[in-house]
Structure formats: structure tokens, C-alpha cells
Motif scaffolding. Structure first.
Motif, short mmCIF file in Angstrom:
data_model
loop_
_atom_site.label_atom_id
_atom_site.label_comp_id
_atom_site.label_asym_id
_atom_site.label_seq_id
_atom_site.Cartn_x
_atom_site.Cartn_y
_atom_site.Cartn_z
N MET A 33 0.53 -1.18 0.20
CA MET A 33 -0.11 0.07 0.12
C MET A 33 1.18 0.80 0.11
N GLU A 34 2.10 1.34 0.95
CA GLU A 34 2.82 2.54 0.87
C GLU A 34 3.72 2.84 -0.10
N ILE A 35 3.42 1.80 -1.13
CA ILE A 35 4.55 1.44 -2.57
C ILE A 35 3.61 2.17 -3.23
N ASN A 36 2.27 1.46 -3.05
CA ASN A 36 1.31 2.27 -4.79
C ASN A 36 0.84 3.93 -4.01
N GLU A 37 1.05 4.25 -3.20
CA GLU A 37 0.95 5.20 -2.71
C GLU A 37 2.09 6.50 -3.37
N ALA A 38 2.84 6.18 -2.59
CA ALA A 38 4.12 6.69 -3.04
C ALA A 38 4.18 7.23 -4.62
N THR A 39 3.21 6.31 -5.44
CA THR A 39 4.20 6.61 -7.26
C THR A 39 2.29 6.83 -7.36
N ASP A 70 1.29 5.55 -10.98
CA ASP A 70 1.06 6.48 -12.82
C ASP A 70 2.10 6.58 -13.34
N PRO A 71 1.94 6.39 -14.68
CA PRO A 71 2.71 6.43 -15.84
C PRO A 71 3.73 7.84 -15.94
N SER A 72 3.47 8.79 -15.68
CA SER A 72 4.10 10.05 -15.21
C SER A 72 5.60 10.06 -14.77
N TRP A 73 5.18 9.04 -13.55
CA TRP A 73 6.14 9.42 -11.98
C TRP A 73 7.12 8.30 -13.32
N LYS A 74 6.99 6.86 -14.13
CA LYS A 74 7.96 6.52 -14.48
C LYS A 74 8.91 7.05 -14.84
N ILE A 75 10.41 6.59 -14.09
CA ILE A 75 11.54 7.39 -14.77
C ILE A 75 12.52 6.18 -15.34
N TYR A 118 10.61 3.77 -11.00
CA TYR A 118 9.70 4.95 -10.49
C TYR A 118 9.94 6.17 -9.73
N LYS A 119 9.73 7.15 -9.35
CA LYS A 119 9.64 8.61 -8.53
C LYS A 119 8.58 8.35 -7.58
N GLY A 120 9.26 8.42 -6.23
CA GLY A 120 8.21 8.53 -5.50
C GLY A 120 8.44 8.81 -4.35
N LEU A 121 7.33 9.59 -3.43
CA LEU A 121 7.07 9.74 -2.10
C LEU A 121 7.08 9.30 -0.94
N LEU A 122 8.10 9.19 -0.48
CA LEU A 122 8.00 7.90 0.33
C LEU A 122 7.98 7.68 1.99
N ALA A 173 13.45 6.25 -5.46
CA ALA A 173 13.43 5.81 -6.71
C ALA A 173 13.19 4.13 -6.23
N ILE A 174 11.54 3.41 -6.92
CA ILE A 174 11.36 2.52 -6.23
C ILE A 174 11.05 1.87 -7.40
N LYS A 175 11.82 1.08 -7.43
CA LYS A 175 12.03 0.01 -8.98
C LYS A 175 11.08 -1.58 -8.65
N MET A 176 10.69 -1.61 -9.78
CA MET A 176 9.60 -2.41 -9.87
C MET A 176 10.36 -4.10 -10.11
N LEU A 177 10.41 -5.19 -9.90
CA LEU A 177 11.17 -5.90 -10.26
C LEU A 177 10.12 -6.99 -12.07
N PRO A 178 10.78 -7.81 -12.06
CA PRO A 178 9.46 -8.69 -13.30
C PRO A 178 9.18 -9.72 -12.48
N SER A 179 8.12 -10.16 -13.04
CA SER A 179 7.23 -10.98 -11.95
C SER A 179 7.91 -12.31 -12.49
#
Length: 754
Positions: free
Chosen positions: A393-399, A403-408, A417-421, A427-433
């Protein structure tokens, strides 16, 4: 080699420069003549003169032949003989002609050739008189005597016997008188001729022995005596003619009178000749004495000049020896100083290595002491619990719901993604599934990566196991790739570029010296990030191990827009072995260093740099937008980069002993760059390093229940004063427990050490 002009009586220009040599069928004598002519007339053309006797050939072949010998056969044999003579002259480098004249009498043929061809220089054979040097033997030299007397006076003739000069006839005014003397003795009758001959045979030797005068002068003298004698007889003093006197042997009186007159005339002539010769000798002696005096003066002058020159030469030699001594002393001092400088540099390098090693050990020791001091003997399990873990949830709120506009960024190993956590820019790196690890394995590997700390490695703040994401510190200056591709309008100065290379090298040395050795394996400009002060930090460390996806099985289309350029950073040996080694990171570092120097794309980059270094035109490939590069140091970096890019790992340099030894001297000039060269903004403190309560850089950051990080002393003072609300939101806190923020604490320490 000389040139040969063949043909019979074929003649052209250059008469004055041509020496004619009368040759015959005697090969030995002819060779002697040619050798003498070559030795004494170097630089002149030579023409072989041969008088061919047609009838002598018939008699030679046989007088009993019924037919006449063909003329062509005779000419062929003569030409063959002349060609043999010519071949002996060709190696001497002279130009050779041949002149063939047909005539029965050889001496007349030579005289005719002199007249027709205007011959000025003639060499011919003759026989010398064994008793009188410089005389021709009458019987053996009839042809030579005939030519000497009958040939034109304009021809100079040299008579050679057995390779030596025995007599010459040189044309001059005196020579003309001498040659024409005998022709004037033509008397009216045979009696006068005989009388003249008898008188000459009797008187000439004595006169020549006594005075040494020339025969021509003596003939003129005889002519005057004979004329006087004829007058004496005709006048009546003598009643007999000259013929009667020479014919009558009984008349002693007339003979006695004739001899007396002859002796008196000869004595008078001798006296006059001696007086004339004596006067000439006196004049000649005076001239010689004057010339000798002048020569003595010149010699004395030259001696004085020589003495002056010798004195100057001695002075110069003394000065030269002194200078040579000074040079030798300077060379010795230079060698000693060089040895001292080399030893000092080696000592300085060793001290710097010890200093860096001690600094690293000191930093580790300080951290360990603080941890031991605060938490005592904490076990490993409690340390793992304290590792920052974020919820999905924190990751979701931070990004902002990703939002694609927050993808760097997006790449092979996931999206960023850039985020405010928790009030921190991250900077939040989402690893592949498609990763295969379990949650516990993932968490364990993340904790291992969390412990790998270095000022030039991107700081890992925490993770979210649910979303398989990693939370890093955010660097607002982007990646090195964006600056090199000119996406940022402000180009990087050369000082910052070299400092970036130093930061990368420092991080690689740290990783490779760890136990066990850590290999990045995916180093390229997009993985090098820059903070506000343009300090480089390497990202994506250990990501391949989390994803567990090999290089061959991955879809290269997801790596970057240009797969060939991305693969250019990969060690060529990895495609063969399938394994990454420390030398693989060295190869990638070399490619990045070439891009820092040139700012060019990868295509043909190594080839262009090699050509520029071979042609000593390094400026042609350097990035001029970086400013004025120091050429000598830049050339060292270029050679170092090319060595790193060698296809065989054995040829690549060592990180510590070779690469770092070249880069370390740049630290003083590049890392200490003034702020206006690194950024237009002044260096500022990152906002998440500042405590919201006291507005100072935190020393012991702690996380409260509201999710914000505070200075421990400040937040405890807030809570102990009776507050149960958040200092930031003024909302009631769920609890008053505080958790240490180790990631932020390490980040602040690293920032303070820079």
C-alpha cells in the motif's frame, strides 16, 4: 656505362672533346694505347681510328686464291676487332666511337684522317730510341715519324711505346717553327743538299750537347751559314763551288778554309746564344725571386692566421671541456633526482593506499561501535527485523498508483518509478514477475545487498516483498547516459567526467575486493546515476541474482532501444563462457571511459580512438564541449581505456595497480572542482537528511508511528513533553514506539564523507 656509336666514318659534334687512338691488329699494343689514353684523358670521348688495308687482307688469306676476297668479309673481321676494343672501354664509363678508313699506306691514311676530320688529339704507337730518351727509333717508327712530320700542325700527337709516353708533338708558335724548319733547307742542287747534310751531321751533336738548343733553331743557323758560304765562294774569295769542294778530296787548302770559317761562325753564334740565354736566365731568376718573396709573405700571413685560429680553437676546446663537465654533473644530479622522485612517488602511493584502507576500516569501525553502543549484543534476527520493509500500500501511494508520469525508467530488470515515501524522495524499482525465489529468499538476498555500502553505490533504503520492489535513494541529476546523449542541455566539463570515472573505479575496487567477490555484470552509462553534486553512484547491484534470468534467455528488446549498443558494454568472452568475471566489469568500464572522453556513440568508437592515437591527433576525437582537455593526461586515459577494451581478459589492466594508479592523481584537480563547475546551484543538504523538528542534519534518525523520520533526541523530547500527536500532521499517533532508520543513517554518513 659508356655509349657506343657504330659505323664507318659516322661523325658528329664534339671534336674538341674527342681523343683519337690509332689502333691496329696487335691486340696487346692496342690495349696498352687504350689504357694510357683512358688514364690521361679522363672525361673525354674516345674514337678508335683504324686504317684498313684491303690488299693486305688478300695476301694474308693467301696469294694463290683464284678469286678476290669479298670486301664484306674483310669489313666484318675489322668491325669485329674494333667491337672487341670498344667492349674493353665500355666499363670505364666513356663514350666510344670508331672511324674506319681504307687505304694501302697506314701513315698516309692517318695523315688523311687528321686533315679530313680536323683531328686535334691523337694517340698512336711508336718505337723509342734506346740511346736517346724522347727520340723515335728511325727504322721501327717510320710511320710515327711520317705522321709527326706530315700531319697538320693543329693536331697534338702523343707517341706511346709499351704503355709509356716517349715523345709528343704539341701545337704552338714554337712548334710551328720547329716543324717547318726542315722544309726551308731545300737547296737548288744535290751538292748543296749533301753538303748541308754533312755539316749537320758533324756540327749538330756538338752544338746540342754544348747548348741543349732545339734542332729547328740549329737548322735556321745552318741556313744562314750556307748562304754566307755561297756568297763567299761566288765573290771570288773561293774559286770553287760547294759541289767541287765536297767532291775534291785533294785540295786541303779550300777544306781548311771552309772549316775555319765554320768554326768562327759557330763560335760567334754560340757566344750570342749564351748571352741571350744568360739574360733570359737573369730575368727569370728575378721573377722567381719576386714570386718567392711574395709566397714567403703569404706563407707568413697564413702562419699568423693559423696561430690565431689555433689559439681560438684551444679556447673553444677548453670551454667545451668545461661545458661537458657541467653537463655530466647535471646528468648525474638529474639521475639522482629522478630516482628520489620515483621513490617518493612510490612511497606516496603506498601511503595513499594505506590511508584509503584505514579510512574504510575506520568508517566500518565507527559504524560498528555506534551499533554496539546503542543496541548492545543484538542477534541477527533482530537486525533483520530492523531492516526497513514497506507495504504494498505504501509503495502504491508513493507512486500514485504507479502513474506512468512518475515512471523514470524501464529496462530488462523492471521499471523504475519516482516516489514520495515517508516524506522522502525515493526511486522504486519494480522487479519483473518471472523471478522464482520465495518471499524468504527474496528478503534474505535483499538484506545481503542492504549491507553492501559504499559512497559510490546507490543506497538501498528498503524493500517490499509483496510487490517485489526495491526502494533506493533518489538522485535528481539523472543518469550518465542522459548527459552523454545531450538530453541535458548543459554538457559535463572534463573535470566532472574524469571524477565520474574515479567514482566508478573506486566502487568497482570495493566490490571486487569484498569476500566473496561481488561482480556487477551489467555496468553501463544508464546504471551510473549522478546526485546534486555530480557524485556518481552505481545502481542495480545484484539485481540479476534477484531476477534469476540469464543473459541468453532474456528478451533483448526490453533492454534498451538499441540492443547492439547495450551488448557493446558486455565482455565478449561472456558470450563464449556464459560467466561474468571481474575483468568483465573492467571491459565495461573501458567502454564508459571512452564515451566520457569522446561523447560519441559506440559504433566504431574503439577503432576511431586507435586511429587518432596512431596519427597523434587525439583532439580530433575528444568532446570539445567538455572544455580544454589536458592532452598529456587525457592521452594516458585514452590508452588506458583501449587496454580495458581488449578482447582477451589477460590483456586488460588490473583495477588497483594499473587503472587506479592512473586515475588517482586526478582526484586533487577533479574531485576538488569548484561548485560552479559541477552545478549551477550551490551544494545543498538533501531535504530527507534534515529533521522536521530542529531543521538540522540528523545524527540518529528514528522512524515514528506517523511514518516520518526524526532526530532521536528531538522526537523523544516531543513525546516526553506529553504530546501523543505527529509533529508533521498533528494527528494522533497509534503508538509511541520508535524504530532506528539505519538506511538513512548510513546515507547521511556517506554524504558527510564526500
Amino acid at each position: 656505362m659508356g655509349s657506343i656509336v657504330e659505323g664507318v666514318e659516322v661523325w658528329g659534334e664534339g671534336v674538341e672533346d674527342t681523343v683519337y687512338v690509332a689502333v691496329g691488329k696487335n691486340t696487346e699494343k692496342t690495349q696498352q694505347l687504350l689504357h694510357w689514353a683512358l688514364h690521361n684523358f679522363s672525361g673525354k670521348q674516345i674514337c678508335l681510328l683504324h686504317i684498313h688495308q684491303p690488299h693486305s687482307l688478300s695476301s694474308f688469306l693467301g696469294r694463290n686464291l683464284s678469286g678476290v676476297v669479298p670486301k664484306e668479309h674483310g669489313n666484318q673481321s675489322v668491325h669485329k676487332l674494333l667491337d672487341q676494343y670498344i667492349l674493353t672501354l665500355v666499363p670505364a664509363g666513356v663514350r666510344v666511337h670508331k672511324l674506319l678508313i681504307e687505304m694501302d699506306d697506314i701513315e698516309k691514311g692517318i695523315a688523311k684522317a687528321i686533315a679530313q676530320h680536323n683531328i686535334r688529339w691523337l694517340v698512336m704507337g711508336a718505337a723509342g730510341d734506346g740511346y736517346n730518351l724522347g727520340k723515335l727509333a728511325k727504322q721501327e717508327s717510320e710511320k710515327a715519324i711520317f705522321v709527326r712530320e706530315q700531319a697538320l700542325l693543329s693536331c697534338n700527337i702523343w707517341f706511346i711505346c709499351k704503355g709509356s709516353l716517349i715523345c709528343t708533338r704539341v701545337y704552338s708558335k714554337h712548334t710551328s717553327d720547329i716543324e717547318t724548319g726542315p722544309a726551308l733547307l731545300a737547296l737548288d742542287s744535290n751538292t748543296e743538299a749533301k753538303h748541308s747534310e754533312n755539316m749537320k751531321s758533324e756540327s749538330t751533336p756538338d752544338a746540342l750537347k754544348y747548348l741543349g738548343i732545339l734542332p729547328g733553331c740549329f737548322f735556321a743557323f745552318l741556313l744562314s751559314i750556307l748562304k754566307w758560304h755561297r756568297y763567299f765562294v761566288n765573290s771570288g774569295h773561293l774559286s770553287l763551288s760547294v759541289g767541287t769542294v765536297t767532291g775534291i778530296t785533294g785540295d786541303r787548302c779550300l777544306e781548311h778554309e771552309t772549316k775555319r770559317i765554320w768554326r768562327e761562325a759557330l763560335k760567334r753564334w754560340k757566344d750570342e746564344a749564351l748571352e741571350s740565354w744568360h739574360a733570359k736566365e737573369i730575368r727569370r731568376t728575378k721573377e722567381v725571386e719576386e714570386q718567392l718573396a711574395k709566397a714567403k709573405q703569404e706563407v707568413q700571413k697564413m702562419k699568423n692566421q693559423r696561430d690565431e685560429i689555433l689559439d681560438e680553437l684551444q679556447m673553444v676546446q677548453d670551454e667545451n671541456s668545461a661545458l661537458m663537465n657541467q653537463i655530466s654533473e647535471s646528468q648525474c644530479m638529474e639521475t639522482e633526482l629522478e630516482e628520489k622522485i620515483i621513490s617518493a612517488v612510490d612511497l606516496l602511493i603506498s601511503f595513499r593506499e594505506k590511508r584509503d584502507r584505514l579510512r574504510i576500516e575506520h568508517a566500518h569501525a565507527v559504524r560498528e561501535v555506534k551499533m554496539v553502543r546503542k543496541f548492545g549484543k543484538a542477534d541477527t534476527s533482530s537486525y533483520r527485523v530492523e531492516f526497513p520493509a514497506f507495504s504494498f500500500m505504501e509503495i502504491n501511494e508513493a507512486t500514485h498508483d504507479f502513474d506512468p508520469s512518475w515512471k523514470i525508467g524501464e529496462g530488462r530488470y523492471g521499471s523504475v518509478y519516482k516516489g514520495l515515501l515517508r516524506n522522502m524522495h525515493v526511486a522504486i524499482k519494480m522487479l519483473p514477475s518471472y523471478g522464482r525465489q520465495s518471499l524468504s529468499e527474496f528478503q534474505h538476498q535483499v538484506e545481503v545487498l542492504y549491507r553492501v555500502r559504499h559512497p559510490n553505490l546507490l543506497t538501498l533504503i528498503g524493500s517490499c516483498a509483496e510487490s517485489r520492489s526495491l526502494v533506493y535513494e533518489y538522485l535528481n541529476n539523472g543518469s550518465l547516459e542522459s548527459h552523454l546523449s545531450r538530453k541535458d542541455k548543459n554538457p559535463l566539463p572534463w573535470q566532472i567526467r574524469i571524477s565520474i570515472a574515479i567514482y566508478i573505479c573506486s566502487a568497482l575496487i570495493f566490490l571486487h575486493s569484498s569476500e566473496p567477490c561481488i561482480i556487477h555484470g551489467n555496468l553501463k552509462p544508464s546504471k551510473v546515476l549522478l546526485d546534486a553534486n555530480f557524485v556518481a553512484k552505481i545502481s542495480d547491484l545484484g539485481i540479476p541474482s534477484l531476477v534469476q534470468q540469464s543473459l541468453d534467455s532474456a528478451d533483448t528488446s526490453t533492454i534498451c532501444n538499441n540492443p547492439n549498443e547495450c551488448l557493446a558494454y558486455v565482455d565478449p568472452e561472456c558470450f563464449v563462457t556464459g560467466k561474468f568475471t571481474p575483468e568483465s566489469d573492467v571491459y565495461s568500464f573501458g567502454v564508459i571511459l571512452l564515451q566520457l572522453l569522446t561523447g560519441r556513440p559506440l559504433s566504431g568508437l574503439v577503432r576511431d580512438m586507435k586511429c587518432a592515437l596512431e596519427k597523434e591527433n587525439l583532439k580530433a576525437v575528444l568532446d570539445i564541449s567538455a572544455g580544454e582537455w589536458p592532452l598529456y593526461q587525457t592521452e594516458q586515459l585514452a590508452y588506458l581505456a583501449l587496454r580495458c577494451c581488449e578482447k582477451t581478459w589477460l590483456n586488460r589492466p588490473d583495477l588497483v595497480s594499473e587503472i587506479w594508479s592512473v586515475l588517482e592523481p586526478f582526484k586533487a584537480t577533479c574531485i576538488g572542482t569548484p561548485p560552479y563547475l559541477t552545478s549551477k546551484k550551490l551544494r545543498r543538504v538533501p531535504s530527507h537528511f534534515v529533521c522536521p523538528i530542529v531543521q538540522e542534519v540528523m545524527e540518529d534518525p528514528y522512524i515514528a508511528a506517523d511514518g516520518f523520520t526524526y532526530e532521536e533526541e528531538a522526537i523523544r523530547g516531543w513525546l516526553n513533553s506529553g504530546h501523543d500527536t505527529s509533529p508533521m500532521t498533528n494527528l494522533k499517533l497509534d503508538h509511541t514506539d520508535l524504530v532506528p532508520n539505519y538506511a538513512l543513517h548510513n546515507a547521511i554518513l556517506e554524504w558527510q564523507q564526500q
